[in-house]
Motif scaffolding. Structure first.
Motif, PDB file in Angstrom:
ATOM      1  N   PRO A 119     -33.962 -94.190  10.268  1.00  0.00           N
ATOM      2  CA  PRO A 119     -33.759 -93.093  11.225  1.00  0.00           C
ATOM      3  C   PRO A 119     -32.297 -92.666  11.265  1.00  0.00           C
ATOM      4  CG  PRO A 119     -35.170 -94.787  12.175  1.00  0.00           C
ATOM      5  CD  PRO A 119     -34.647 -95.347  10.878  1.00  0.00           C
ATOM      6  N   GLY A 120     -32.054 -91.367  11.303  1.00  0.00           N
ATOM      7  CA  GLY A 120     -30.697 -90.842  11.377  1.00  0.00           C
ATOM      8  C   GLY A 120     -30.024 -90.653  10.033  1.00  0.00           C
ATOM      9  N   THR A 121     -30.698 -91.010   8.944  1.00  0.00           N
ATOM     10  CA  THR A 121     -30.108 -90.865   7.617  1.00  0.00           C
ATOM     11  C   THR A 121     -30.001 -89.387   7.255  1.00  0.00           C
ATOM     12  OG1 THR A 121     -31.050 -92.974   6.904  1.00  0.00           O
ATOM     13  CG2 THR A 121     -30.327 -91.468   5.173  1.00  0.00           C
ATOM     14  N   SER A 122     -28.849 -88.976   6.745  1.00  0.00           N
ATOM     15  CA  SER A 122     -28.642 -87.595   6.322  1.00  0.00           C
ATOM     16  C   SER A 122     -29.169 -87.392   4.911  1.00  0.00           C
ATOM     17  CB  SER A 122     -27.147 -87.269   6.362  1.00  0.00           C
ATOM     18  OG  SER A 122     -26.446 -88.092   5.415  1.00  0.00           O
ATOM     19  N   VAL A 123     -29.190 -86.133   4.475  1.00  0.00           N
ATOM     20  CA  VAL A 123     -29.581 -85.834   3.095  1.00  0.00           C
ATOM     21  C   VAL A 123     -28.619 -86.522   2.137  1.00  0.00           C
ATOM     22  CG1 VAL A 123     -29.801 -84.014   1.364  1.00  0.00           C
ATOM     23  CG2 VAL A 123     -30.693 -83.651   3.663  1.00  0.00           C
ATOM     24  N   ALA A 124     -27.332 -86.538   2.489  1.00  0.00           N
ATOM     25  CA  ALA A 124     -26.341 -87.194   1.635  1.00  0.00           C
ATOM     26  C   ALA A 124     -26.626 -88.687   1.518  1.00  0.00           C
ATOM     27  CB  ALA A 124     -24.938 -86.961   2.201  1.00  0.00           C
ATOM     28  N   GLY A 125     -26.931 -89.329   2.649  1.00  0.00           N
ATOM     29  CA  GLY A 125     -27.234 -90.750   2.617  1.00  0.00           C
ATOM     30  C   GLY A 125     -28.500 -91.040   1.830  1.00  0.00           C
ATOM     31  N   ALA A 126     -29.511 -90.187   2.001  1.00  0.00           N
ATOM     32  CA  ALA A 126     -30.752 -90.361   1.253  1.00  0.00           C
ATOM     33  C   ALA A 126     -30.506 -90.182  -0.234  1.00  0.00           C
ATOM     34  CB  ALA A 126     -31.792 -89.367   1.745  1.00  0.00           C
ATOM     35  N   ALA A 127     -29.647 -89.235  -0.582  1.00  0.00           N
ATOM     36  CA  ALA A 127     -29.347 -88.999  -1.995  1.00  0.00           C
ATOM     37  C   ALA A 127     -28.722 -90.230  -2.638  1.00  0.00           C
ATOM     38  CB  ALA A 127     -28.416 -87.795  -2.129  1.00  0.00           C
ATOM     39  N   GLU A 128     -27.841 -90.899  -1.903  1.00  0.00           N
ATOM     40  CA  GLU A 128     -27.237 -92.124  -2.429  1.00  0.00           C
ATOM     41  C   GLU A 128     -28.301 -93.189  -2.683  1.00  0.00           C
ATOM     42  OE1 GLU A 128     -24.194 -92.507  -3.352  1.00  0.00           O
ATOM     43  OE2 GLU A 128     -23.364 -90.625  -2.561  1.00  0.00           O
ATOM     44  N   GLN A 129     -29.245 -93.318  -1.741  1.00  0.00           N
ATOM     45  CA  GLN A 129     -30.328 -94.282  -1.925  1.00  0.00           C
ATOM     46  C   GLN A 129     -31.193 -93.929  -3.132  1.00  0.00           C
ATOM     47  OE1 GLN A 129     -31.451 -94.658   2.703  1.00  0.00           O
ATOM     48  NE2 GLN A 129     -32.730 -95.940   1.405  1.00  0.00           N
ATOM     49  N   LEU A 130     -31.472 -92.654  -3.274  1.00  0.00           N
ATOM     50  CA  LEU A 130     -32.316 -92.207  -4.382  1.00  0.00           C
ATOM     51  C   LEU A 130     -31.647 -92.449  -5.724  1.00  0.00           C
ATOM     52  CD1 LEU A 130     -33.567 -88.868  -2.770  1.00  0.00           C
ATOM     53  CD2 LEU A 130     -34.980 -90.880  -3.271  1.00  0.00           C
ATOM     54  N   GLU A 131     -30.340 -92.241  -5.758  1.00  0.00           N
ATOM     55  CA  GLU A 131     -29.613 -92.493  -7.011  1.00  0.00           C
ATOM     56  C   GLU A 131     -29.630 -93.978  -7.352  1.00  0.00           C
ATOM     57  OE1 GLU A 131     -25.089 -92.206  -8.768  1.00  0.00           O
ATOM     58  OE2 GLU A 131     -25.734 -90.628  -7.386  1.00  0.00           O
ATOM     59  N   ARG A 132     -29.423 -94.828  -6.333  1.00  0.00           N
ATOM     60  CA  ARG A 132     -29.452 -96.278  -6.577  1.00  0.00           C
ATOM     61  C   ARG A 132     -30.837 -96.730  -7.047  1.00  0.00           C
ATOM     62  NH1 ARG A 132     -26.264 -96.367  -1.824  1.00  0.00           N
ATOM     63  NH2 ARG A 132     -28.079 -96.906  -0.547  1.00  0.00           N
ATOM     64  N   ALA A 133     -31.880 -96.064  -6.537  1.00  0.00           N
ATOM     65  CA  ALA A 133     -33.237 -96.423  -6.925  1.00  0.00           C
ATOM     66  C   ALA A 133     -33.611 -95.872  -8.298  1.00  0.00           C
ATOM     67  CB  ALA A 133     -34.224 -95.905  -5.883  1.00  0.00           C
ATOM     68  N   GLY A 134     -32.762 -94.997  -8.848  1.00  0.00           N
ATOM     69  CA  GLY A 134     -33.053 -94.425 -10.158  1.00  0.00           C
ATOM     70  C   GLY A 134     -33.983 -93.230 -10.107  1.00  0.00           C
ATOM     71  N   ALA A 135     -34.203 -92.675  -8.898  1.00  0.00           N
ATOM     72  CA  ALA A 135     -35.127 -91.552  -8.757  1.00  0.00           C
ATOM     73  C   ALA A 135     -34.472 -90.219  -9.104  1.00  0.00           C
ATOM     74  CB  ALA A 135     -35.679 -91.497  -7.338  1.00  0.00           C
ATOM     75  N   ILE A 136     -33.151 -90.150  -8.971  1.00  0.00           N
ATOM     76  CA  ILE A 136     -32.397 -88.941  -9.331  1.00  0.00           C
ATOM     77  C   ILE A 136     -31.195 -89.370 -10.169  1.00  0.00           C
ATOM     78  CG2 ILE A 136     -33.137 -87.667  -7.287  1.00  0.00           C
ATOM     79  CD1 ILE A 136     -30.416 -88.260  -6.020  1.00  0.00           C
ATOM     80  N   GLY A 137     -30.665 -88.416 -10.931  1.00  0.00           N
ATOM     81  CA  GLY A 137     -29.536 -88.746 -11.794  1.00  0.00           C
ATOM     82  C   GLY A 137     -28.197 -88.679 -11.090  1.00  0.00           C
ATOM     83  N   SER A 138     -28.068 -87.774 -10.108  1.00  0.00           N
ATOM     84  CA  SER A 138     -26.779 -87.578  -9.441  1.00  0.00           C
ATOM     85  C   SER A 138     -26.999 -87.251  -7.971  1.00  0.00           C
ATOM     86  CB  SER A 138     -26.001 -86.438 -10.115  1.00  0.00           C
ATOM     87  OG  SER A 138     -24.919 -86.016  -9.317  1.00  0.00           O
ATOM     88  N   ALA A 139     -26.434 -88.067  -7.099  1.00  0.00           N
ATOM     89  CA  ALA A 139     -26.535 -87.817  -5.667  1.00  0.00           C
ATOM     90  C   ALA A 139     -25.819 -86.529  -5.292  1.00  0.00           C
ATOM     91  CB  ALA A 139     -25.957 -88.997  -4.885  1.00  0.00           C
ATOM     92  N   ARG A 140     -24.680 -86.281  -5.927  1.00  0.00           N
ATOM     93  CA  ARG A 140     -23.912 -85.071  -5.618  1.00  0.00           C
ATOM     94  C   ARG A 140     -24.705 -83.819  -5.985  1.00  0.00           C
ATOM     95  NH1 ARG A 140     -18.264 -84.196  -8.584  1.00  0.00           N
ATOM     96  NH2 ARG A 140     -19.728 -84.015 -10.335  1.00  0.00           N
ATOM     97  N   ASN A 141     -25.288 -83.806  -7.168  1.00  0.00           N
ATOM     98  CA  ASN A 141     -26.094 -82.647  -7.578  1.00  0.00           C
ATOM     99  C   ASN A 141     -27.305 -82.460  -6.662  1.00  0.00           C
ATOM    100  OD1 ASN A 141     -24.332 -82.230  -9.680  1.00  0.00           O
ATOM    101  ND2 ASN A 141     -25.665 -83.131 -11.255  1.00  0.00           N
ATOM    102  N   PHE A 142     -27.925 -83.564  -6.274  1.00  0.00           N
ATOM    103  CA  PHE A 142     -29.086 -83.481  -5.390  1.00  0.00           C
ATOM    104  C   PHE A 142     -28.689 -82.859  -4.062  1.00  0.00           C
ATOM    105  CE2 PHE A 142     -31.996 -85.074  -2.161  1.00  0.00           C
ATOM    106  CZ  PHE A 142     -33.244 -84.891  -2.753  1.00  0.00           C
ATOM    107  N   ARG A 143     -27.560 -83.278  -3.503  1.00  0.00           N
ATOM    108  CA  ARG A 143     -27.098 -82.722  -2.227  1.00  0.00           C
ATOM    109  C   ARG A 143     -26.876 -81.217  -2.346  1.00  0.00           C
ATOM    110  NH1 ARG A 143     -23.419 -87.017  -2.338  1.00  0.00           N
ATOM    111  NH2 ARG A 143     -21.711 -85.536  -2.679  1.00  0.00           N
ATOM    112  N   THR A 144     -26.211 -80.818  -3.421  1.00  0.00           N
ATOM    113  CA  THR A 144     -25.896 -79.398  -3.608  1.00  0.00           C
ATOM    114  C   THR A 144     -27.167 -78.563  -3.731  1.00  0.00           C
ATOM    115  OG1 THR A 144     -23.825 -79.969  -4.737  1.00  0.00           O
ATOM    116  CG2 THR A 144     -24.702 -77.751  -5.089  1.00  0.00           C
ATOM    117  N   LEU A 145     -28.078 -79.015  -4.561  1.00  0.00           N
ATOM    118  CA  LEU A 145     -29.300 -78.251  -4.778  1.00  0.00           C
ATOM    119  C   LEU A 145     -30.236 -78.307  -3.574  1.00  0.00           C
ATOM    120  CD1 LEU A 145     -29.943 -79.142  -8.519  1.00  0.00           C
ATOM    121  CD2 LEU A 145     -29.017 -77.018  -7.576  1.00  0.00           C
TER     122      LEU A 145
END
Length: 322
Positions: free
Chosen positions: A42-68
């Motif tokens: 709870p309370g996690t931002s899109v930026a925080g979620a992006a970091e988790q997703l990158e660590r999990a290998g679900a996305i290639g770049s947290a920064r790109n995910f945030r921007t898009l």
């Protein structure tokens, strides 16, 4: 002028190609090699979620995910919960999943007729539930499939199951047929638990309920085998034949040694068995015995019943069971 027109055309073409590549990158297959689970607190931002997703290998770049996500996400936030990500899920679909709150559903299954000791076993084995729980009071759990999320407590699950039973029993009792053998919702629950344990065939429930209702009205012993077993195992399978000494045992449950209902339910009955007790079949049957096909044959008189028992014994002898 012609040179300017060519330059503009090249720029438009380049922008179009760039946009096409971005859309392909956003909506194309992701890098996740296999199904995975991520938990967004709870309370996690899109930026925080992006970091988790990158660590999990679900996305290639947290920064790109945030921007898009800012471009394509429509300004919506994400919702907390546990999410199941299929392999190669696109970034676009990942964001939709998090924005839609379609969290991973976990379930505890409580089949009809389970005793409460087995309900506790299932709760203790369920991964994702937390905390201790006592064996629920027998008959207070409504059999069903119950969803939960990681971090829910076992005690909270029991309370949900008990509220469901209380609500259903009240609803069913309000629709009961006149002249039935039981006079209280608790007695209905006790009798329903016996019906539940005596037959698993939908077509027989109301007939079995009729037999026991007729016996109660006549002051006859119910003589239900499951009531012998319950004090011995608390509802778990006995795993052997009932002993003669157990048939004679005097306690609050053995209906071979007492008239009337046992002291309490011997299982958690399902909706169909509750309904059967509150609307039994129109029948004069007082007896039933197995018919060799998984069902039972019913009889109005002891003479008919004894003949049916002999037929059942013949079936068992042919099977080498006697």
């Amino acid at each position: 002028m012609r040179r300017f027109g060519c330059s503009a055309l090249v720029l438009i073409l380049a922008l179009g190609i760039g946009l096409f590549l971005i859309v392909q990158y956003w909506g194309g297959a992701g890098p996740l090699p296999r199904n995975a689970t991520v938990e967004i607190a709870p309370g996690t931002s899109v930026a925080g979620a992006a970091e988790q997703l990158e660590r999990a290998g679900a996305i290639g770049s947290a920064r790109n995910f945030r921007t898009l996500a800012r471009i394509f996400g429509g300004g919506q936030g994400i919702k907390a919960g546990e999410y199941r990500l299929p392999a190669h899920l696109s970034q676009a679909d990942i964001l939709k999943l998090l924005q839609g709150g379609k969290t991973l559903q976990r379930f505890v299954m409580v089949p009809e007729g389970w005793p409460s000791v087995m309900v506790k076993d299932a709760l203790m084995k369920a991964k994702g539930l937390e905390g201790p729980v006592a064996v629920p009071v027998e008959g207070t759990i409504l059999p069903d499939s119950y969803s939960f999320q990681r971090g829910d407590t076992r005690q909270a699950m029991v309370e949900r199951m008990q509220r469901a039973m209380t609500a259903y029993l009240a609803k069913a009792w309000a629709k009961r047929k006149p002249g039935i053998a039981v006079t209280t919702p608790r007695d209905a629950l006790i009798l329903a638990s016996i019906v539940e344990k005596e037959t698993g065939k939908e077509s027989e429930r109301r007939l079995v309920a009729a037999v026991y209702s007729n016996r109660l009205k006549r002051g006859m012993m119910l003589q239900a085998d499951p009531t012998i077993i319950y004090p011995i195992t608390k509802g778990r399978p006995l795993g052997r034949r009932i002993l003669a000494s157990e048939v004679r045992a005097v306690n609050g449950y053995n209906t071979y040694a007492m008239v009337g209902l046992p002291a309490g339910p011997i299982a958690n009955p399902g909706r169909a068995s509750i309904d059967a007790v509150l609307d039994p079949a129109q029948s004069n049957a007082l007896y039933f015995v197995a018919d060799g096909t998984g069902g039972h044959v019913f009889a109005d008189t002891l003479e008919q019943h004894n003949a049916n028992v002999q037929k059942w014994y013949a079936i068992r002898r042919a099977r080498g069971e006697m």
